[in-house]
Each structure stands twice: as structure tokens, then as C-alpha cells.
Design an enzyme around this catalytic site. Structure first.
Site, PDB file in Angstrom:
ATOM      1  CB  ALA A   1      -0.926  -0.005   1.214  1.00 11.55           C
TER       2      ALA A   1
ATOM      3  CD  GLU B   1      -2.534  -7.302   7.259  1.00  8.01           C
ATOM      4  OE1 GLU B   1      -1.644  -7.446   6.400  1.00  8.01           O
ATOM      5  OE2 GLU B   1      -2.741  -8.106   8.183  1.00  8.01           O
TER       6      GLU B   1
ATOM      7  CG  ASN C   1       2.927  -9.395   6.197  1.00  8.20           C
ATOM      8  OD1 ASN C   1       3.950  -9.981   6.497  1.00  8.20           O
ATOM      9  ND2 ASN C   1       1.945  -9.195   7.033  1.00  8.20           N
TER      10      ASN C   1
ATOM     11  NE  ARG D   1      -7.160 -16.952   2.076  1.00  4.71           N
ATOM     12  CZ  ARG D   1      -6.176 -16.137   1.763  1.00  4.71           C
ATOM     13  NH1 ARG D   1      -5.906 -15.098   2.521  1.00  4.71           N
ATOM     14  NH2 ARG D   1      -5.449 -16.349   0.703  1.00  4.71           N
TER      15      ARG D   1
ATOM     16  N   GLY E   1       1.417 -14.731  -1.897  1.00  5.99           N
ATOM     17  CA  GLY E   1       1.435 -15.527  -3.127  1.00  5.99           C
ATOM     18  C   GLY E   1       1.465 -14.667  -4.388  1.00  5.99           C
ATOM     19  N   GLY E   2       1.169 -13.384  -4.261  1.00  4.67           N
ATOM     20  CA  GLY E   2       1.341 -12.436  -5.366  1.00  4.67           C
ATOM     21  C   GLY E   2       0.102 -12.096  -6.177  1.00  4.67           C
TER      22      GLY E   2
END
Ligand code: ADP
Length: 619
Positions: free
Chosen positions: A162, A584, A189, A435, A194-195
Site C-alpha cells: 500500500a 492492512e 508482508n 479461509r 502468493g502475489g
């Protein structure tokens, strides 16, 4: 009597003398911060060149040359991840040579690489007859520099996804930018993820073939978080996602042609960068900075406190690399982008104590996060009156490394190509599900442990990489993954009953192979049996692979409340002038459960808005 007294006096004098010498040595050490054992003088090493093989992200060869008194050269042959391990490979050998010692801290976010270099050099030192322990005791002597003031148009705190999106955007708006980063490199992070970022272009051919739309993305995000997110923020997230991908492409970032379904992403809309992990973002942002003037990266600098003047946030006070105070002031706005708090045990446990969603043992599970993600920005914002929302919304993944909790060693490319089995060789959840549901189901399994099972459709050869830039053959060699020609052999390797594993796979394959169960949900509600290329024809292509995985704390969905302009809101709901936040560190975008692939979308979409609006802010 006299004799005894004399002996006693002698003893006391000797003791005092010894103590005085010990104290002197101690004081001298403190003053000069010198190592316990000084390694100087002749004959420290047997001169020559020595090599050692160490394990970073992959195997690396460390070759060290010694004179009889010094380390004179360090060469690395490595295949570490660009933007994450590579910068460490470039800087650490020089640091070791300058220090002539090994008391150097591992770089946060690149610990595997750092430790591989330190271990490799240590091994060479041992081979050369040097004293490894003495070298480990040599730490850099840091002299505190003078306090400093810096000014730019826009100040960004945190050089993760960000923060860097905000910094580049502000610079594109014609602004000078200072980015404060507490570690020695950008990435946070984001670099370890995983991108893939979820984004759909309404009306495109791809959207048609995946039956996707921004409406579906909205619905899945909003419902997937139990409708706790602020809907106006979710709308922005999904509506601006594709624009974000195009912006990244305009900066030179490359993506795979076909989107993937990210674990817990619920749909095939993850735009996957060509570069491994999240490194492609930072390679792109670095390339932008190489081409354009005006962004100053202030590394090893920890933001401590926001500066407020007349109710406006005008800058931030930081602790600099040498422990000095650096005051950074903004002509325009300040962007807070320090990430979440998953690596702050106290904050996580505090948040967990306010919800009964997770079992009691959650307070000891490890995290996927780099150690730098400690909620600093949340505390800083709260100190100037920011409202915190939904702090109890913590995301766990069922995909953690059993030793470290990290995502490294995760062999899954996407849920379409794997199943999870417990220690009885049985499935227990919808691998394409939410998740939180998957992780809650894992908590109920024996030893809260599972194995991800895949076949050679994903890994046609040993050089094939997982999403984290690791070669499957290296993971197998390191004992972090298992490979076998038959399911029976695989079952034996991982210690699950062979008849159960074969029966489990047989049943699963019935749904994938277009037979009697085609198009139906299985007993766990799984409907994800084929992707757009139809590569998933079940698990029937040997050799088979397995990897052990455990629950791990991954993302903190709560944080600083923002409005649609990314302005930080106070406890009355009013914007705090001058202060913007993205990524985040913010709360309310994902609700109770974040869709896999939405975090990176969050960084790009809201990072860009924060960069634009902080540029436009005037006092
Ligand atoms: P996001 O995904 O929201 O961008 P990341 O985890 O990718 O978050 O990045 C957050 C970055 O902020 C990390 O690089 C981290 O080291 C940095 N950071 C955290 N706290 C501070 C602080 N107090 N001062 C400067 N940088 C910080």
C-alpha cells in the site's frame, strides 16, 4: 588466628583485584562495544578459498576467501527471490567483510536468505580453522548520528504494497515523497504473499469465460466477510481493481494470461504476476524509482509518533538507523501504510479475547507475517484520535509451515489442484471454501495437522516452482514436501493409512472426471473441480506430492477506520485532517473473513487513492 585472618585478607584482596579487572574489562567492552573475543593478529585462518552449501529459499553456494588474518572475499551463487532475498545477497557479504564478524541481524522478511549467508560463511570460517563463536560475537558498532529534519510534499509510512502504491501515485501527481520504512528493504508482508490480486474487467472475454463480474466480486467479498465490511469500501475495492492492474501494467509489471483461484479466493479472478511471491510489485516500484526522481526511501527508520499541529497531521517523528531522532514533515498529506498486527502476539491475543470465533489454542499458533508487522500504525493513529474498527476480525489460514507458521513450503498453486487430508487420510473441508471455515475445520482434526495432496499436473518436473519461488525438488530434498510414485507409498511417507488415502482420492476423482457426479457439490460442499483450462482431471498423475500444513495467523482485518477517500476518521466519524491510510493498517474493508487475493487488491486500490488524496491535501 592471625594466620587465618591474613589468609582471609589475602583472599579478599585477590577477590577485589579479580572483580576490578572483570569490571574494567566489562566497562571497556561497553564503551567501545568491542567483541568479547577480539579476532585480530596473525594466524586466525588457514589462508585459502573455502566453499559451503547452505539452504536459503533454495540451495546457495557460499565461497569465502581468507588471508591469514581476514576474510578477503565472499561470493554467492544463489537463486534467491528478486526484491526479497536478492538485496540481502547484495548487501550482506559486504557487511560481513567490513565488520570482519558475523554478529549481524537477519533481515526481516528475508530471514531464510540472511541465515543461509551467515551459516555458509560460518561454515567456511570453521573450515579455515577460524573461531566461529568469536566472529558471531562481533557486532557492528553504531555511532549515533545527529538528529535530523526532512521535508517532502507527501510522507508515506511503511514501504509495503500500500505504501509503495501511494508513493508512486503521489510522485506521478508531481509530488516529492519520503517513504519511512523500519526495515532495511521494501516489501513487508506483500512481498511474502502468493502475489495474485483479485480483479475482474466487466464485459471482457476473460470475465465471460470465467462467468465473473464486479458484482459477483462484490457479493463474494461482502458475504465472505459476513457483511461486516463497509459496503462503500467494498464497492471501491472491486470497481477499481482492474484499473489497478492496468496501472501496474503501465508501470511494466507482467501478469500471467489466465487468472487463478487463490486459496480462499472463491473464484478464478486472481491476476498472477509472472515474478514469484509479491516480488513483482517491488521490482516494478523500484524500476519506477530508477526512472523517476522525487521518491526518497528512508530505510531502517521507525515511525514513532504522528505530529499534529492545530489539529492537522503534518508529519511524523521517527527513530533513525543510528538511534537518532528524524523528524519528517509533509507539505501536503501523510499516508499511514504500516500493515497489520499479526506479528504482535499481545495485540493478536487481545483481539482474540474479544471473540469466541477461534478455539482457545489460537493464541499460540504462529504467523505467516514478517516480524515487522506489529501494529505500529494502529497505535500511532489511535494516539491522535483515530477510530479503530473490527479489531477482533483476525484471519487464520490452514496453510502454515509446521515449524515457522510461514507460507514458505506451501506447495499449493490453487485449490483447484489439491485436496487436504487429516492424519487419518480423510478429507474434512471444502478446499475451495472460505479461509475461516477451512481453518476452523482444521482445528478439529487430530494434532490440528493436515497434508496437502497434489499430483504431477501441477509439478510436471522437479524444477517447477510453488507460489513462493521454491522448487518442488528442493522442498522434497529438504524434507519439507514428500514425493512418491504411488498414493500407497505417499501414505506411508506421511504416516496416514494407505487404504484411507487411496479411497479418499478415488472418491474425490469421481467429481473431477466428468462421471456420475459431474457438476455436483461433494459432501463438504466443494464445487471447485475444474478451472478455465480444465486442467483438473483429478489426482491421478504420478508422482504424487504431499506437504504438512498447520493453522497460522495471517491477516488482521480490523484497524484504523477510513472513509472512501482513505481519510482516517476519528471516534466521532470526522476525518483527521492530513492523515490518510491504506492497506492492512485499515479496518472495515473485508469484514470477518478476507477473500484470498483481495489483500493485494486492497493495497493497490486504496494505496493509489491515498497517494492521490494526500497529494491534493493542503493545510
Ligand atoms: P500492506 O499490505 O498494508 O502494504 P505490508 O505488510 O506489505 O502492508 O507493509 C507494511 C510495511 O510497513 C512493512 O514494510 C513494515 O516494515 C512497515 N512498517 C511497520 N511499522 C512501521 C513503522 N513504525 N515505521 C516504518 N515502517 C513500518
Amino acid at each position: 588466628m592471625k594466620e587465618t585472618l591474613k589468609r582471609r585478607t589475602d583472599l579478599i584482596v585477590t577477590l577485589v583485584f579479580v572483580l576490578a579487572i572483570v569490571a574494567m574489562v566489562f566497562l571497556l567492552r561497553k564503551e567501545t562495544a568491542q567483541p568479547v573475543v577480539e579476532v585480530t593478529g596473525d594466524g586466525l585462518y588457514n589462508p585459502g578459498t573455502y566453499s559451503s552449501v547452505a539452504m536459503g529459499m533454495r540451495e546457495m553456494t557460499v565461497t569465502v576467501t581468507f588471508s591469514d588474518t581476514a576474510i578477503t572475499d565472499i561470493q554467492l551463487e544463489h537463486e534467491e527471490t528478486p526484491g526479497i532475498g536478492v538485496p540481502v545477497c547484495e548487501s550482506m557479504p559486504a557487511q560481513i567483510m567490513e565488520l570482519q564478524g558475523l554478529g549481524i541481524d537477519a533481515v526481516a522478511g528475508a530471514t531464510l536468505t540472511s541465515n543461509a549467508i551467515l551459516d555458509g560463511v560460518a561454515d567456511c570460517v570453521a573450515q579455515a580453522g577460524g573461531d566461529v563463536e568469536a566472529l558471531k560475537a562481533i557486532t557492528p558498532v553504531v555511532e549515533q548520528e545527529e538528529d535530523q529534519e526532512m521535508t517532502a510534499d507527501v510522507v508515506v509510512i511503511g514501504a509495503g504494497g500500500a505504501g509503495m502504491a501511494a508513493a508512486v501515485t503521489a510522485n506521478q501527481e508531481g509530488k516529492t515523497v519520503i517513504v519511512i520504512e523500519k526495515t532495511s528493504q521494501m516489501g513487508g508482508n506483500t512481498a511474502l504473499s502468493g502475489g495474485a490480486l483479485n480483479a475482474v474487467e466487466d464485459g471482457s472475454e476473460m470475465a465471460a469465460s470465467t462467468k465473473d463480474s464486479t458484482d459477483l466480486h462484490f457479493q463474494q467479498t461482502y458475504d465472505g466477510g459476513d457483511q461486516q465490511a463497509k459496503p462503500e469500501l467494498v464497492e471501491i475495492l472491486v470497481d477499481k481493481a482492474w484499473e489497478g492492474v492496468e496501472w501496474l501494467k503501465s508501470l511494466g509489471m507482467e501478469f500471467e494470461d489466465t487468472p487463478v483461484t487463490v486459496a480462499g479466493g472463491m473464484w478464478q479472478r486472481g491476476q498472477k504476476p509472472v515474478e514469484p511471491e509479491g516480488s513483482g510489485f517491488f521490482k516494478t516500484y523500484q524500476a519506477y524509482m530508477d526512472e523517476n526522481q522525487g521518491i526518497t526511501m528512508q530505510y531502517n527508520t521507525k515511525a514513532e509518533e504522528l505530529i499534529v499541529e492545530d489539529g492537522v497531521v503534518v508529519g511524523v517523528t521517527c527513530t533513525g538507523p543510528t538511534g537518532n531522532t528524524i523528524t519528517v514533515r509533509a507539505n501536503n498529506g501523510v499516508v499511514l501504510a504500516t500493515g497489520g498486527f499479526a506479528a504482535n502476539r499481545e495485540m493478536v491475543n487481545e483481539a482474540l479475547s474479544t471473540t469466541d470465533k477461534w478455539p482457545a489454542m489460537t493464541d499460540v499458533v504462529k504467523t505467516t507475517n514478517t516480524p515487522a508487522i506489529t501494529g505500529d500504525g494502529i497505535a500511532m493513529a489511535q494516539a491522535v484520535g483515530a477510530n479503530l474498527i473490527q479489531m477482533e476480525n483476525i484471519q487464520l489460514l490452514p496453510l502454515g509451515d509446521p515449524e515457522t507458521g510461514s507460507l514458505s513450503g506451501n506447495i499449493g498453486h490453487g485449490p483447484v489442484s489439491y485436496i487436504f487430508v487429516n492424519k487419518d487420510g480423510q478429507r474434512f473441508t471444502d478446499e475451495g471454501g472460505r479461509r475461516d471455515d477451512m481453518t476452523l475445520a482444521l482445528f478439529e482434526q487430530p494434532d490440528t495437522t493436515m497434508y496437502m495432496i497434489m499430483d504431477s499436473d501441477t509439478y510436471p518436473n522437479g524444477d517447477e516452482l510453488n507460489n513462493f519461488g521454491e522448487r518442488i525438488c528442493d522442498l522434497v530434498d529438504a524434507g519439507r514436501a514428500y514425493k512418491a510414485d504411488t498414493l500407497e507409498e505417499l501414505a506411508e511417507m506421511i504416516g496416514v493409512p494407505a487404504e484411507n488415502l487411496t479411497a479418499t482420492v478415488e472418491e474425490y476423482n469421481r467429481y473431477c472426471l466428468g462421471g456420475d457426479m459431474e457438476g455436483q457439490a461433494d459432501e463438504f460442499g466443494r464445487t471447485l473441480f475444474a478451472d478455465v483450462d480444465g486442467i483438473n482431471n483429478g489426482l491421478n498423475n504420478p508422482p504424487y506430492y504431499a506437504a504438512e500444513r498447520v493453522p497460522t495467523v495471517h491477516h488482521t482485518m480490523g484497524g484504523v477506520e477510513i472513509n472512501t477517500e482513505t481519510q482516517v476518521l476519528d471516534t466521532q466519524g470526522n476525518p483527521i485532517p492530513g492523515l490518510y491510510a491504506a492497506g492492512e493498517v485499515t479496518g472495515g474493508i473485508h469484514g470477518t473473513n478476507r477473500l484470498g487475493g483481495n489483500a493485494l487488491t486492497d493495497t493497490v486500490v486504496f494505496g493509489r487513492i491515498a497517494g492521490t488524496n494526500a497529494s491534493a491535501f493542503t493545510k
